[in-house]
Each structure stands twice: as structure tokens, then as C-alpha cells.
Enzyme design. Structure first.
Site, PDB file in Angstrom:
ATOM      1  N   TYR A 187      45.639  10.894 -34.245  1.00  0.00           N
ATOM      2  CA  TYR A 187      44.460  10.498 -35.029  1.00  0.00           C
ATOM      3  C   TYR A 187      44.454   8.990 -35.279  1.00  0.00           C
ATOM      4  O   TYR A 187      45.459   8.433 -35.749  1.00  0.00           O
ATOM      5  CB  TYR A 187      44.435  11.232 -36.372  1.00  0.00           C
ATOM      6  CG  TYR A 187      43.331  10.735 -37.273  1.00  0.00           C
ATOM      7  CD1 TYR A 187      42.049  11.276 -37.183  1.00  0.00           C
ATOM      8  CD2 TYR A 187      43.550   9.695 -38.171  1.00  0.00           C
ATOM      9  CE1 TYR A 187      41.020  10.792 -37.967  1.00  0.00           C
ATOM     10  CE2 TYR A 187      42.519   9.203 -38.965  1.00  0.00           C
ATOM     11  CZ  TYR A 187      41.263   9.757 -38.855  1.00  0.00           C
ATOM     12  OH  TYR A 187      40.235   9.266 -39.635  1.00  0.00           O
ATOM     13  N   TYR A 193      36.513   8.132 -33.659  1.00  0.00           N
ATOM     14  CA  TYR A 193      35.727   9.356 -33.482  1.00  0.00           C
ATOM     15  C   TYR A 193      34.780   9.293 -32.270  1.00  0.00           C
ATOM     16  O   TYR A 193      35.010   9.952 -31.262  1.00  0.00           O
ATOM     17  CB  TYR A 193      34.902   9.630 -34.745  1.00  0.00           C
ATOM     18  CG  TYR A 193      35.716   9.899 -35.972  1.00  0.00           C
ATOM     19  CD1 TYR A 193      36.225  11.175 -36.229  1.00  0.00           C
ATOM     20  CD2 TYR A 193      35.977   8.905 -36.907  1.00  0.00           C
ATOM     21  CE1 TYR A 193      36.960  11.446 -37.363  1.00  0.00           C
ATOM     22  CE2 TYR A 193      36.715   9.166 -38.055  1.00  0.00           C
ATOM     23  CZ  TYR A 193      37.204  10.438 -38.267  1.00  0.00           C
ATOM     24  OH  TYR A 193      37.934  10.688 -39.390  1.00  0.00           O
ATOM     25  N   LYS A 217      28.392  11.090 -42.305  1.00  0.00           N
ATOM     26  CA  LYS A 217      28.670  11.585 -43.656  1.00  0.00           C
ATOM     27  C   LYS A 217      27.438  11.483 -44.567  1.00  0.00           C
ATOM     28  O   LYS A 217      27.358  12.169 -45.584  1.00  0.00           O
ATOM     29  CB  LYS A 217      29.862  10.848 -44.259  1.00  0.00           C
ATOM     30  CG  LYS A 217      31.145  10.919 -43.428  1.00  0.00           C
ATOM     31  CD  LYS A 217      31.425  12.311 -42.920  1.00  0.00           C
ATOM     32  CE  LYS A 217      32.691  12.482 -42.115  1.00  0.00           C
ATOM     33  NZ  LYS A 217      32.829  11.644 -40.916  1.00  0.00           N
TER      34      LYS A 217
HETATM   35  C1  LIG Z   1      33.954  11.838 -39.963  1.00  0.00           C
HETATM   36  C2  LIG Z   1      33.480  11.365 -38.652  1.00  0.00           C
HETATM   37  C3  LIG Z   1      33.369  12.253 -37.563  1.00  0.00           C
HETATM   38  C4  LIG Z   1      33.820  13.670 -37.604  1.00  0.00           C
HETATM   39  O1  LIG Z   1      32.962  14.507 -38.328  1.00  0.00           O
HETATM   40  P1  LIG Z   1      33.565  15.791 -39.056  1.00  0.00           P
HETATM   41  O2  LIG Z   1      32.424  16.370 -39.763  1.00  0.00           O
HETATM   42  O3  LIG Z   1      34.647  15.247 -39.969  1.00  0.00           O
HETATM   43  O4  LIG Z   1      34.146  16.675 -38.032  1.00  0.00           O
HETATM   44  C5  LIG Z   1      32.851  11.772 -36.383  1.00  0.00           C
HETATM   45  N1  LIG Z   1      32.494  10.482 -36.258  1.00  0.00           N
HETATM   46  C6  LIG Z   1      32.603   9.597 -37.261  1.00  0.00           C
HETATM   47  C7  LIG Z   1      32.210   8.190 -37.016  1.00  0.00           C
HETATM   48  C8  LIG Z   1      33.104  10.007 -38.500  1.00  0.00           C
HETATM   49  O5  LIG Z   1      33.225   9.120 -39.490  1.00  0.00           O
END
Ligand SMILES: *Cc1c(COP(=O)(O)O)cnc(C)c1O
Length: 332
Positions: A262, A288, A48
Site C-alpha cells: 500500500y 490508488y 470521498k
Molecule cells: C480512497 C481512495 C480510493 C479507494 O476507494 P475505497 O472506497 O476506499 O475503496 C481510490 N482512489 C483514491 C484517490 C482514494 O483516495
């Protein structure tokens, strides 16, 4: 492509390293490299941060004094937004959705939540399934009524402005590959709110890099995920003035590794976390990057990347591990 014409605040540690993963490569029978976007530097870093450079650029240009965003309880995006706000002397308001229904003490208070509070964000939590955009609009109204200037960032920082961060990553990665003499056959990344994959696809397409990206879904089914990524990739390419260079077949997501849902951990994720940790000393996250690695491991073992050089984009998130102490601890 001239990214410099977009407003940008510079605080990420860039370029992030592109590292070989020899022991994990040997385990999987492929040539695996890791793009270390877990090392972007902002209060623990993660994907992010790149998006926030462009979002903060726009917020500062508009004279905002308060950042508002939303996410799941253990959102890494929220943590990085809270840190960005603090470092620019802005207030931060967060709406958290208990999307997973997890009521464990660690999940509700440790990991990213502890860091959000440490960073000074004002947090309120709403029920699963709430209209999060409407909730953020309520906060924005309150800020305005008190004479403040809110800037609302969508979940995951995933709009075309945020996705510019991953256009930049695509350029950075291809430059590193060129410098190393590395021919990349595939880029693999987790895909959730879509901005990361959309930015990569748009950046690679507009720059003509011709490297396929595989998103491993963490939430939505394949049709919906690909549609979200494609729409945002088109929007991003349009912002760059090259809408025509992105086509539908450039967007591929495999959503077979979501498991129960999720943010819900399973043994496959725990196995992926332990394999990365014990072969490379690499910390992935349960929501993720661990799920994406679970997918990458399964696909590699099925021969999907036979003879290929694969770059795994490490999107960060290890701070969330502490929110899963109970469940993960029992699976190790
Ligand atoms: C938000 C996030 C993602 C996913 O990225 P997007 O841009 O939301 O698809 C992947 N890995 C981590 C650790 C995240 O925080």
C-alpha cells in the site's frame, strides 16, 4: 430506488463529467471513457466527497460538532473530511497512521498533509499497525468530555451510509451512458477500503443495470478484498431494501498490481501516471488511481477488454503526488 429518503448534505459538484479518452484508447486498443470523480469539487475533490455527502447528512442530523476520522499519512479521505468539516463550521480531528514507513520530508509534510493543516484539522500521528478504531474512540471520548458532539467516520468513509455516495454515482453514470447512447461493457476502479466498489455494485445491482465492475486492489489480497467489498455491498443493498439483488459473483477484484505494498510506488505506477498525463493531460495519483491504471493498462495489453467500452472511474488523489516528489521524480 429512492435515495432522497437518506439524509444528505449537498456540496459535491455533480454530475461529474463522463469523458472519452481517445489518445489513451488508441494506445490501449479499447474504447476508454473516464468518469471524472476527481472533479467532485471539495478542496481538490475525489471519491470521498460523494460518501461525505451522506455521512455529513447523518452527522448534521445527529447534531455533531466535530468530525473524527483516520487514514494513512497521504490520505485523500482525510483531506476531503477536513474540508467538509471546515465548510460546515465543524471541528475536525484526524488520526494518521504511518502505514508505509516512508520518512521522506515530502511524504510527511507536503501533498495532502499540507492541505489537512491548511484546512484546520487537528492531526496526530500513530505507528503503523495501530488499532485505528480504538484511536478514534479515544478522540471521541476527549471531545465528549469537553462537552462536544463527535461523529466518527470510518477509514475511507467506507460504511453503508458512505457507500450510498457510490450508489448515487452508479445511477448518475448509467443515466449519462443512456443519454450518450453508450453501452458500457466494464467499469474499472481502484478499490481500497471498499466503499466505492461496494456502492457501485449495490447501485448497479439494485437498479438492474447489469454492468460488471472490476476493482483493482491497492492493499489487501484478492480473497480479503472481495470479501470486504461483498459484505459492504450486501449491507448497502440492505439499507436500500434490496439485499437479495446483490450476489457474490458480482464482486470481482484483481489484486495483482499492488506491487510492494500500500502506498509504495513502483515503475509500473510511474509509467501509468506518465501515460495518462502525456496522452490525455490527466493527473492520476501514486496510491490508488495510478495503481488502478497500471492494472488497466496491463489487462488491456493482455486483451482482457478486447472490443470493449470501458469506463475508468477516476477517483482523484492527484494532491498526493506532491508527497512523492522524490521517488516519482526519479522515475519520470
Ligand atoms: C480512497 C481512495 C480510493 C479507494 O476507494 P475505497 O472506497 O476506499 O475503496 C481510490 N482512489 C483514491 C484517490 C482514494 O483516495
Amino acid at each position: 430506488m429512492n435515495l432522497a429518503r437518506f439524509a444528505r448534505a449537498r456540496f459535491a459538484h455533480l454530475p461529474t463529467p463522463l469523458e472519452p479518452a481517445p489518445r489513451l484508447s488508441a494506445e490501449l486498443g479499447i474504447d476508454l471513457w473516464i468518469k471524472r470523480d476527481d472533479c467532485t469539487g471539495l478542496a481538490g475533490g475525489g471519491n470521498k466527497t460523494r460518501k461525505l455527502e451522506f455521512l455529513l447528512g447523518e452527522a448534521l442530523e445527529q447534531g455533531a460538532d466535530t468530525l473524527i476520522t483516520q487514514g494513512a499519512v497521504q490520505s485523500n479521505h482525510v483531506r476531503q473530511t477536513a474540508a467538509a468539516a471546515a465548510s460546515f463550521g465543524m471541528a475536525c480531528r484526524i488520526v494518521l497512521e504511518n502505514r508505509t514507513g516512508n520518512q521522506a520530508e515530502d511524504y510527511l509534510w507536503s501533498g495532502n498533509v499540507l492541505l489537512d493543516r491548511l484546512l484546520g484539522a487537528r492531526i496526530r500521528t500513530v505507528e503503523a499497525g495501530s488499532d485505528m478504531n480504538a484511536e478514534m474512540a479515544l478522540d471521541a471520548e476527549e471531545v465528549r468530555a469537553a462537552g462536544g458532539a463527535p461523529y466518527v467516520i470510518p477509514g475511507g468513509g467506507s460504511n453503508a451510509v458512505g457507500a450510498l455516495g457510490y450508489v448515487d454515482c452508479a445511477l448518475e453514470l448509467t443515466t449519462q451512458a443512456n443519454d450518450e447512447g453508450l453501452v458500457i461493457d466494464h467499469i474499472v476502479t481502484a478499490t481500497g477500503s471498499a466503499g466505492t466498489q461496494a456502492g457501485l455494485v449495490a447501485g448497479l445491482a439494485v437498479s438492474g443495470a447489469d454492468i460488471p465492475v472490476l476493482g483493482i486492489g491497492v492493499r489487501a489480497p484478492r480473497d480479503r478484498q472481495e470479501e470486504n467489498v461483498f459484505n459492504l455491498a450486501i449491507e448497502t443493498a440492505t439499507l436500500l431494501g434490496h439485499r437479495e439483488r446483490v450476489s457474490r459473483e458480482m464482486v470481482v477484484a484483481d489484486c495483482d498490481y499492488v506491487g510492494a505494498g500500500y502506498g509504495l510506488i513502483d515503475q509500473g505506477v510511474a509509467d501509468a501516471l506518465t501515460l495518462a498525463a502525456r496522452t490525455e493531460g490527466l493527473l492520476l495519483d501514486p496510491v490508488y488511481s495510478g495503481k488502478a491504471m497500471k492494472g488497466l493498462i496491463a489487462l488491456a495489453r493482455q486483451g482482457a477488454f478486447e472490443g470493449q467500452t470501458v469506463v475508468f472511474l477516476h477517483t482523484g488523489g492527484a494532491q498526493g503526488l506532491f508527497g512523492y516528489q522524490g521517488e516519482l521524480g526519479s522515475m519520470l
